[in-house]
Structures are given as C-alpha cells and as structure tokens.
Scaffold this motif. Sequence first.
Motif, short mmCIF file in Angstrom:
data_model
loop_
_atom_site.label_atom_id
_atom_site.label_comp_id
_atom_site.label_asym_id
_atom_site.label_seq_id
_atom_site.Cartn_x
_atom_site.Cartn_y
_atom_site.Cartn_z
N ASN A 260 0.82 -1.22 0.00
CA ASN A 260 0.00 0.00 0.00
C ASN A 260 0.84 1.26 0.00
OD1 ASN A 260 -2.44 -1.26 0.00
ND2 ASN A 260 -2.75 -1.13 2.21
N ASN A 261 2.12 1.09 0.24
CA ASN A 261 3.00 2.26 0.34
C ASN A 261 3.43 2.72 -1.05
OD1 ASN A 261 4.82 4.20 1.16
ND2 ASN A 261 6.43 2.72 1.67
N VAL A 262 2.45 3.01 -1.87
CA VAL A 262 2.71 3.36 -3.26
C VAL A 262 1.93 4.62 -3.62
CG1 VAL A 262 2.55 2.53 -5.65
CG2 VAL A 262 2.77 0.89 -3.81
N GLN A 312 5.25 5.86 -1.23
CA GLN A 312 4.51 7.01 -0.75
C GLN A 312 5.41 8.04 -0.07
OE1 GLN A 312 0.55 5.53 -0.23
NE2 GLN A 312 0.46 6.66 1.67
N GLU A 338 -2.39 8.86 -4.09
CA GLU A 338 -1.80 7.97 -3.08
C GLU A 338 -2.71 6.80 -2.74
OE1 GLU A 338 -0.48 10.22 0.30
OE2 GLU A 338 1.29 10.90 -0.79
N VAL A 340 -3.55 4.19 -4.04
CA VAL A 340 -3.32 3.06 -4.95
C VAL A 340 -2.50 2.00 -4.21
CG1 VAL A 340 -3.41 4.38 -7.09
CG2 VAL A 340 -1.24 4.22 -5.86
N GLU A 387 -6.52 1.38 -3.93
CA GLU A 387 -6.13 0.81 -2.64
C GLU A 387 -7.31 0.11 -1.96
OE1 GLU A 387 -3.35 3.27 -0.48
OE2 GLU A 387 -4.22 2.64 1.41
#
Length: 403
Positions: A260-262, A312, A338, A340, A387
């Motif tokens: 999720n840190n994308v 992110q 963010e 995504v 996300e």
Amino acid sequence: MALIVKKFGGSSVADAKKVFNVANLIVEDYKKGNDVIVVVSAQGDTTDDLIAKAKEINPKNPSKREMDMLLSAGEQISISLLAMAIETMGCPVISLLGWQAGFNTDSHHTIARIKNINGERLKSEIEKKKIVIVAGFQGLNKYDDVTTLGRGGSDTSAVAIAAALKADLCQIYTDVDGVYTADPRKVSTAQKMDEICYDEMLELATLGAQVLNNRSVEMAKKYNVELEVRSSLEPHKSGTIVKEIVKMEKTLIKGVAKDNNVASISIVELQDKPGIAFKIFNKLAQAKINVDIILQSIGRNNTKDITFTVSQDNREAAVAVIENLKDSLAFREVTFDENVSKVSIVGAGMESNPGVAAKMFEALSDAGINIRMISTSEIKVSVLIDEKFADAAVIAVHDKFVN
Ligand code: ASP
Ligand code: MG
C-alpha cells in the motif's frame, strides 16, 4: 556441534515472560553442545516509542547522529535483559553492543550499511563457551559514532554475523511460523511454504510481505547464508527455509503480495520528442528516488503522458523534482494519487509458462477490479489498482493460483 545464529524480533522479547521463553530456546540449543550467537531487536514498540520521544523535543529535524544515539538504546535494553535471564538459568553468557561485536558501518546515519564485521571478540567469547547476545540494528562508523541500519535492520545484523563467522545455521524467529503464499491474517487459505529461493523471497520482502527485511535477504543471497524463518511462539514447528535453489514444485506461483506504500504520479501533456523520459528519470535518479512501474501513453497531437509509481514517502520529493522541470519540459500539469496499491504474484519459472499474467488478470476481472498499470519481470507480475480493492484483489488472485 554447530555454530548457530538466532535472531529474535521485538515482539518475541516484548516482556519478561517472552524474554524467558526466548532464553529457554537459546539454552536448549546451547546445552546440546552448540555454539550460539543471538541477535535481538528492541523490545516490542520501543523503537517507535523512542522516535516519539525525539519528536517531543524536536518535531522537525533532530540530527541523524543523535537519532542513532537514541534508537540504539532500545537494543541495549533487550540484550542485557536477555543475558540476565540466561544467567538465572546458570549458563555463561555475555551481551555485546554492535561496536563491541565488531560491526563497522558507513556513515549514513539511520540507514547505515555494514562494511565488515571484525569477528575477533565474537570468536573469543565463543571459545570461552559463552552464549553471546548481540544488539541488532547498530554499528559504528569510522569516526567512532554509533550508527543504525534502518528500520527492521536486526535481520541484517544476524545474516551478517552468520556470513562473517560462516555459521552453520541462521534462524530468524518471528511471530509467524514461516513464509506464506499470502498474508495469513488476511487470506484464510494461505499456505506455509517449506522452502523458497532468495530471489522469490526478495520480491516478496520488497513487495510488502513483511516477514524478512529485504536487505537481509540480499545479504543472505550474496554470501549464500541459508535462512530459516521460524516462530518463537511455536519454536518446535518447522518453518520456511530460504536458500539458493529450490526444486520446482507443482505450484508455479510462490506468493501474492500487496504493497500500500505506493503513489502514482502523472505528467500530463509532455512534448512527444526524444530525450524527455531521459530528463525526467535522470533527475529522479539523481534525487535518489526509486521509480517502480512506468507507463507512457501513445503520442497524440505531439504530446504524451507519462505515469510512474514511487513509494509514498517519496511522493512529495518526486513531485517537487517534476515541478522543477516545468520550465524546461513545458508539460501541462503534474498530478498524483496515493490511494493506490500494488498487488503482485511472485514465482521463479514464470517466464517459461505462458498465460500466468492472463490468469491473474482474469481473477481481477472476475472480481470487478480495474487495473491501472501493469509491470512484469522474469519472476513477478504486478498491477496497480485502487487501494480500497487491494485485500479483495489479493484473495481473488490467491484463490486462482494457490488452491
Ligand atoms: N528495533 C529496530 C526497529 O524497530 C530494528 C529491528 O527491529 O530490526 O526497526
Ligand atoms: Mg498507497
């Protein structure tokens, strides 16, 4: 008799009871006649708590040198407590800070890299038949300043010791009992793997499977250190072995991971001419921003769009780099998103099997999930999606491949 390196994470030593539980495991191996070196992280949430304390004093920019001084204290507490627990059990033991154990690092405070380990002290304590407890996550630079290795760095400390001393076994104990085909807390049908190869583990580690720190896997691969991931709560259950070659199994796909840190960044209406992509990605590289998936639209009316993803935490810096190029590149605007997530399937041997990607897309289509971007490599296929659908996507894809 073997030389065994055991690493215990913060959750495995979170309180006195857990410290004794770990001490028992160590003593058990020691009493069988093995040499045992143990690497531990700070107890429970200690590192997060220390970071919070720093923010109380200076919310913006405490110096990284002082952050290292502070954060390294967490491991100093856990090694001494664990050594005391072992003392009560009547075994010879000594705790060592990173520098005492010979960890030499570069000077990148808070994200230092290990340059080498001077193993003299470790060896001499082992020769004295002592159990050695080493503080993970820390070292010393050439100016004799304490450094730390980046969050989750104790895994790397353990692998480095195993490599330097040519240990027979490097066991990483955590609160799960191995590496699973997907996050077992989210996917009820996830299966534990008996073994996995370094490259697959590296993809899963980088993609957010969060069992092993990815730098530790890189190092294990480089020095050919076989790792065993085991549970400190069910210590006698076999775990997952991470090693070089794994026999081909029926299942081609080793695991499904979610990150999720994308964030995705789009540059809209760029000129459609040579050199544009070079300028953009060169500047991002100079700013040390890692770019992952890249998508370029087909040109129309002499313009095109480029969309790419970054982690992110790098989103703000990446947008700033692009904004700075506005005059020289004359694009219309830069936008970002963010919300995504990246969902990936990983498995060596995928390249020689057609239809793997199609099967993944079918699973997503059946679940009604839209794909925004796609990237593939020899051992993985990743898609970028909203996300909010990430967990559903992992389940759908996992069901398609693993059952
Ligand atoms: N205590 C450090 C951290 O929380 C290192 C580690 O756990 O491996 O990041
Ligand atoms: Mg995100």
